[in-house]
Design a protein around this motif. Structure first.
Motif, PDB file in Angstrom:
ATOM      1  N   GLY A 140      -4.833 106.845  59.457  1.00 37.39           N
ATOM      2  CA  GLY A 140      -3.847 107.219  59.365  1.00 37.39           C
ATOM      3  C   GLY A 140      -3.936 108.623  60.403  1.00 37.39           C
ATOM      4  O   GLY A 140      -5.025 108.634  61.062  1.00 37.39           O
ATOM      5  N   HIS A 141      -3.408 109.156  60.135  1.00 29.54           N
ATOM      6  CA  HIS A 141      -3.576 110.940  61.247  1.00 29.54           C
ATOM      7  C   HIS A 141      -3.214 112.255  60.196  1.00 29.54           C
ATOM      8  O   HIS A 141      -2.461 112.562  59.406  1.00 29.54           O
ATOM      9  N   ASN A 142      -4.290 112.883  60.370  1.00 28.84           N
ATOM     10  CA  ASN A 142      -5.277 114.014  59.516  1.00 28.84           C
ATOM     11  C   ASN A 142      -4.031 113.739  57.890  1.00 28.84           C
ATOM     12  O   ASN A 142      -3.491 114.021  56.721  1.00 28.84           O
ATOM     13  N   CYS A 143      -5.099 112.600  57.835  1.00 31.03           N
ATOM     14  CA  CYS A 143      -5.345 112.349  56.098  1.00 31.03           C
ATOM     15  C   CYS A 143      -6.663 112.531  55.044  1.00 31.03           C
ATOM     16  O   CYS A 143      -7.780 111.685  56.394  1.00 31.03           O
ATOM     17  N   PRO A 144      -6.485 112.519  54.269  1.00 33.31           N
ATOM     18  CA  PRO A 144      -5.334 113.859  54.228  1.00 33.31           C
ATOM     19  C   PRO A 144      -5.521 114.999  54.143  1.00 33.31           C
ATOM     20  O   PRO A 144      -4.757 115.537  53.393  1.00 33.31           O
ATOM     21  N   LYS A 145      -6.292 115.270  55.780  1.00 32.58           N
ATOM     22  CA  LYS A 145      -5.830 116.728  55.516  1.00 32.58           C
ATOM     23  C   LYS A 145      -6.619 116.479  57.032  1.00 32.58           C
ATOM     24  O   LYS A 145      -6.890 115.668  58.367  1.00 32.58           O
ATOM     25  N   LYS A 146      -6.352 117.657  57.960  1.00 28.85           N
ATOM     26  CA  LYS A 146      -6.574 117.771  59.313  1.00 28.85           C
ATOM     27  C   LYS A 146      -7.866 117.667  59.678  1.00 28.85           C
ATOM     28  O   LYS A 146      -8.311 118.230  59.639  1.00 28.85           O
ATOM     29  N   PHE A 147      -8.060 116.398  60.998  1.00 26.08           N
ATOM     30  CA  PHE A 147      -9.271 116.374  61.309  1.00 26.08           C
ATOM     31  C   PHE A 147      -9.517 116.375  62.357  1.00 26.08           C
ATOM     32  O   PHE A 147     -10.567 116.604  63.307  1.00 26.08           O
ATOM     33  N   GLY A 148      -8.276 116.597  64.158  1.00 23.15           N
ATOM     34  CA  GLY A 148      -8.569 115.798  64.942  1.00 23.15           C
ATOM     35  C   GLY A 148      -8.863 114.552  65.654  1.00 23.15           C
ATOM     36  O   GLY A 148      -9.141 114.618  66.766  1.00 23.15           O
ATOM     37  N   VAL A 149      -9.541 113.451  64.723  1.00 23.75           N
ATOM     38  CA  VAL A 149     -10.030 112.495  65.469  1.00 23.75           C
ATOM     39  C   VAL A 149      -8.540 111.853  64.523  1.00 23.75           C
ATOM     40  O   VAL A 149      -8.492 111.650  63.323  1.00 23.75           O
ATOM     41  N   ASP A 150      -8.947 110.006  65.073  1.00 23.13           N
ATOM     42  CA  ASP A 150      -8.192 109.292  64.887  1.00 23.13           C
ATOM     43  C   ASP A 150      -8.530 107.953  64.607  1.00 23.13           C
ATOM     44  O   ASP A 150      -9.965 108.408  66.279  1.00 23.13           O
ATOM     45  N   LEU A 151      -9.236 107.318  63.545  1.00 20.16           N
ATOM     46  CA  LEU A 151     -10.221 106.184  63.424  1.00 20.16           C
ATOM     47  C   LEU A 151      -9.620 104.919  63.447  1.00 20.16           C
ATOM     48  O   LEU A 151      -8.807 104.459  63.264  1.00 20.16           O
ATOM     49  N   GLN A 199     -16.335 114.908  61.594  1.00 13.10           N
ATOM     50  CA  GLN A 199     -15.506 115.217  61.150  1.00 13.10           C
ATOM     51  C   GLN A 199     -15.066 114.464  60.020  1.00 13.10           C
ATOM     52  O   GLN A 199     -14.112 115.183  58.753  1.00 13.10           O
ATOM     53  N   LEU A 200     -15.757 113.723  59.918  1.00 11.35           N
ATOM     54  CA  LEU A 200     -14.932 113.159  58.378  1.00 11.35           C
ATOM     55  C   LEU A 200     -16.147 113.065  57.199  1.00 11.35           C
ATOM     56  O   LEU A 200     -16.774 111.997  56.077  1.00 11.35           O
ATOM     57  N   ASN A 201     -17.464 114.373  57.210  1.00  7.58           N
ATOM     58  CA  ASN A 201     -18.442 114.163  56.585  1.00  7.58           C
ATOM     59  C   ASN A 201     -19.158 112.831  56.238  1.00  7.58           C
ATOM     60  O   ASN A 201     -19.532 112.959  55.400  1.00  7.58           O
ATOM     61  N   ASP A 202     -19.594 112.077  57.421  1.00  5.71           N
ATOM     62  CA  ASP A 202     -19.948 110.843  57.471  1.00  5.71           C
ATOM     63  C   ASP A 202     -21.061 110.695  58.013  1.00  5.71           C
ATOM     64  O   ASP A 202     -21.385 109.619  58.607  1.00  5.71           O
ATOM     65  N   THR A 203     -21.872 111.638  57.183  1.00  8.83           N
ATOM     66  CA  THR A 203     -23.253 111.583  58.323  1.00  8.83           C
ATOM     67  C   THR A 203     -24.273 110.096  58.215  1.00  8.83           C
ATOM     68  O   THR A 203     -25.095 109.617  59.175  1.00  8.83           O
ATOM     69  N   ASP A 204     -24.030 109.429  57.466  1.00 12.28           N
ATOM     70  CA  ASP A 204     -25.021 108.204  56.888  1.00 12.28           C
ATOM     71  C   ASP A 204     -24.205 106.806  57.114  1.00 12.28           C
ATOM     72  O   ASP A 204     -25.212 106.057  57.672  1.00 12.28           O
ATOM     73  N   GLY A 205     -22.526 107.063  58.106  1.00  9.37           N
ATOM     74  CA  GLY A 205     -22.073 106.030  58.592  1.00  9.37           C
ATOM     75  C   GLY A 205     -21.811 104.976  57.793  1.00  9.37           C
ATOM     76  O   GLY A 205     -21.400 104.357  58.340  1.00  9.37           O
ATOM     77  N   ASN A 206     -21.221 106.048  56.250  1.00  7.62           N
ATOM     78  CA  ASN A 206     -20.890 104.628  55.278  1.00  7.62           C
ATOM     79  C   ASN A 206     -19.351 104.172  55.971  1.00  7.62           C
ATOM     80  O   ASN A 206     -19.212 103.018  55.508  1.00  7.62           O
TER      81      ASN A 206
END
Length: 295
Positions: free
Chosen positions: A256-267, A210-217
Motif C-alpha cells: 500500500g502507500h504510507n502503511c502503517p505510516k509515512k515512508f515516502g516510498v512504495d514497494l 525507510q522500512l528498517n529492513d537492513t537485512d533484506g528480509n
C-alpha cells in the motif's frame, strides 16, 4: 389621510397573512404576493428551460488531478492500447472490499498474494470497470508465464471470461533499474477513477532503509522500490495496484502507500513475461548465427 388609510390597510393585510401563515405552519415566499417564481422548478415557471447535460465522446480519456493522462497498457499481438481503468478489477471477500487486481487476459487477473491470505477462492468475487460481478475459479501462480522469484503476486482465475473482452496485456521484458521513469496509478474504488503520478525507480537500499529492513528480509532483490511522497492522512490501501513502465505492467504494489505510516516510498513486486523473454533470447541466438560460427 388617504396615505394613512393605505398604510393601515397594508399593515392589516400583512398581519392577516402573518397569522394565516403561522396558523398553517407555512413558510412565507415572495411569489405568494407577486409573479415571481423560483427558477429551480420548470413545472412552476413556464419559461424556465433546463440546460442539457454535457456529453463526452466514449473514447475521451479520464483526466486526473496531476494533469497527466490515465496510463494506457499495450496488448500483445495487435499492439492496441487499452485504458488501465478498463483492466482494473475490485476484489471482494464476501461483501468486503479487499484490494485491486489487473486483468492480464479476459479470464486471468494479477494481484498481491496478501489480498486473499485468509480466505478461500469460492468466497471471492471481482467487479469489473463495468460493474460485472464474476466469481473466482481458482487462486494460482502458474496460469500465466510470470517470473516472480518470491511468489508475492498471484493470479486470479475467473469462473467465466469477462464478457466482450479479448485481451492479453503486455508485461515487462526485464527488470527496472534505478532512475527509470514510471507511472504510479492509484485507483479509488469509491469514486471509480484512476489518479496518476509520474515517479522514479529508487535503489532497493532506499526502501530497505525507510522500512528498517537492513537485512533484506522484506525488500528482496526481486522487488522494485519507487519514490512516492504523496501525502495521505492515513494508510492508503493500494495493495495489488500495478506499476506502469512504457505501457507495460511491470510491478504489483505489496504494502500500500504510507502503511502503517509515512515512508515516502512504495514497494512493488517485479513481474516479467518469462516466456517472452525466453522467446526473445532464442530469436537473438538464432539471429546471431552462433552455430555457424562454432561449426
Amino acid at each position: 389621510m388617504a396615505t394613512v388609510t393605505l398604510c393601515l390597510l397594508s399593515l392589516s393585510i400583512f398581519i392577516v397573512l402573518k397569522l394565516n401563515i403561522a396558523s398553517t405552519k407555512m413558510h412565507y415566499h415572495r411569489y405568494m404576493l407577486s409573479d415571481y417564481r423560483p427558477q429551480h422548478k420548470n413545472n412552476v415557471q413556464q419559461d424556465y428551460k433546463r440546460l442539457p447535460r454535457p456529453t463526452y465522446p466514449p473514447e475521451k480519456r479520464i483526466m486526473i488531478r496531476s494533469g497527466t493522462d490515465e496510463p494506457m497498457v499495450e496488448m500483445i499481438g495487435n499492439g492496441e492500447h487499452v485504458r488501465l481503468h478498463d483492466l482494473l478489477v475490485r476484489i471482494y471477500n464476501g461483501d468486503k472490499f479487499v484490494c485491486i487486481g489487473t486483468l492480464l487476459t479476459e479470464q486471468v487477473a494479477i494481484t498481491a498474494s496478501t489480498c486473499y491470505r485468509y480466505g478461500q477462492a469460492e468466497n471471492y468475487t471481482v467487479k469489473t470497470s463495468k460493474d460485472q460481478t464474476i466469481g473466482l475459479y481458482n487462486l494460482s501462480t502458474d496460469a500465466f508465464p510470470i517470473k516472480d522469484k518470491d511468489s508475492v503476486v498471484s493470479l486470479l482465475i475467473l469462473r467465466v471470461p469477462v464478457p466482450n473482452v479479448r485481451i492479453t496485456a503486455k508485461l515487462c521484458l526485464g527488470s527496472l533499474e534505478a532512475n527509470m521513469n514510471v507511472e504510479l496509478p492509484t485507483y479509488s474504488h469509491t469514486r471509480r477513477v484512476v489518479q496518476n503520478q509520474l515517479s522514479q525507480v529508487l535503489p532497493l537500499a532506499e526502501c530497505r532503509q525507510q522500512l528498517n529492513d537492513t537485512d533484506g528480509n522484506i525488500v528482496t532483490n526481486g522487488m522494485i522500490c519507487v519514490k512516492n511522497e504523496k501525502h495521505t492522512g492515513k494508510c492508503q490501501k493500494t495493495f495489488g495496484s500495478p506499476l506502469i513502465y512504457e505501457n507495460q505492467i511491470c510491478g504489483i504494489n505489496l504494502l500500500g502507500h504510507n502503511c502503517p505510516k509515512k515512508f515516502g516510498v512504495d514497494l512493488y513486486a517485479a513481474v516479467v513475461n518469462e516466456a517472452q523473454v525466453r522467446r526473445n533470447s532464442i530469436s537473438n541466438i538464432a539471429a546471431a548465427d552462433i552455430e555457424d560460427a562454432i561449426f
